[in-house]
Design an enzyme around this catalytic site. Structure first.
Site, short mmCIF file in Angstrom:
data_model
loop_
_atom_site.label_atom_id
_atom_site.label_comp_id
_atom_site.label_asym_id
_atom_site.label_seq_id
_atom_site.Cartn_x
_atom_site.Cartn_y
_atom_site.Cartn_z
CE LYS A 184 -6.76 -1.09 3.04
NZ LYS A 184 -5.39 -1.56 3.32
CE LYS A 212 -5.12 2.18 2.91
NZ LYS A 212 -3.93 1.50 3.51
CG ASP A 248 -2.04 -0.98 1.17
OD1 ASP A 248 -1.97 -1.92 0.36
OD2 ASP A 248 -3.00 -0.82 1.95
#
Length: 227
Positions: free
Chosen positions: A187, A158, A96
Site C-alpha cells: 500500500k 504500507k 493498519d
C-alpha cells in the site's frame, strides 16, 4: 492495470482516508458517504471513529479500516493488540498498524516481529497492514521491516502514516514489492494527490493506495491538501 482507462477506474484501489486529530463524527460520515458514492475500496479512520464509518458503510462494498498504534507505533504490543480487537468488535474489517520504528532501528528484530505478530493474531481473520514510515528508514531497514512483517503474517506492507517527514515514493514501493513478492500486498500512502500520482504507485507495484485526496484523484483533479 489494463482495466484503468480513466481516473474513476482508480476507485477500487483507494483507501479513502481521514486521520486528522480534529476530525469529528460528521466528518467521518461525509467521508464514508463519499466512499459509497465513488466506490472506494475502504474508509480508513482512527479507531475511535470506526463504528461511525461501519454504520454508514453498512450494505456497501466499501469496508472500514481502523489504524492501530497510530501515528508513532511506539505503544506496547499488548496495547496495539487490544486496540485492534476493539476496533474489529466495533466494525473494522482491515487493520493498519504502525511499525515499532525505534525497535527496528535498535536492531531489536524480535520485538518488531512480536509487535506485528500480536496484532495479526488479535485481528484474525481480518487482514493487517504494517505501516513502515519509510521516510525514517534506510533502504536496509525497509528491507528488514518488509521481511519481518511478512514473517509475522501481515497481509500488506504500507509506506507511510502521512504524519511523518515524507510520503510514498515509487522507488520505495518498488523495493517493498521486490522484498514481499506477490503474496503480500503493498500500500502506497502519503502525498498521493492526483491520478498521475496514483498510476505511478500502481506501476511501481502497489495494489492499494491510501489518500485523503481520493475524490480529486478519481475526478481527474489535483489536490493541494496534505495527506
Amino acid at each position: 492495470m489494463e482495466s484503468i482507462r480513466s481516473p474513476a477506474d482508480l476507485a477500487p484501489y483507494i483507501d479513502h482516508t481521514l486521520l486528522k486529530p480534529e476530525a469529528r463524527a460528521e466528518d467521518v460520515v461525509r467521508v464514508a458517504e463519499e466512499a459509497r458514492k465513488h466506490g472506494f475500496a475502504t474508509v480508513c479512520v482512527n479507531s475511535v471513529h470506526v463504528a461511525t464509518a461501519a454504520r454508514v458503510l453498512s450494505g456497501s462494498n466499501t469496508v472500514p479500516i481502523a489504524v492501530v498504534g497510530f501515528p508513532l507505533g511506539a505503544a506496547l504490543p499488548a496495547a496495539k493488540a487490544f486496540e485492534a480487537r476493539e476496533a474489529i468488535r466495533l466494525g473494522a474489517r482491515e487493520i493498519d498498524m504502525v511499525l515499532n520504528v525505534g525497535a527496528l532501528k535498535a536492531h531489536d528484530y524480535a520485538l518488531v516481529h512480536q509487535d506485528i505478530a500480536a496484532v495479526v493474531e488479535a485481528s484474525r481473520p481480518v487482514p493487517v497492514k504494517v505501516i513502515l514510515e519509510t521516510a525514517l528508514l534506510t533502504d536496509e531497514e525497509k528491507v528488514l521491516a518488509c521481511a519481518l512483517a511478512k514473517a509475522a503474517g501481515a497481509a500488506f506492507v504500507k509506506t507511510s502514516t502521512g504524519f511523518g517527514p515524507g510520503g510514498a515514493t515509487a522507488e520505495d514501493v518498488a523495493l517493498m514489492r521486490r522484498v514481499v513478492g506477490d503474496d503480500v500486498g503493498v500500500k502506497a500512502s502519503g502525498g498521493i494527490r492526483s491520478a498521475e500520482d496514483a498510476m505511478k504507485m500502481l506501476r511501481a507495484g502497489a495494489n492499494r493506495l491510501g489518500a485523503s485526496a481520493s475524490v480529486a484523484i478519481v475526478t481527474g483533479q489535483t489536490s493541494t491538501a496534505k495527506y
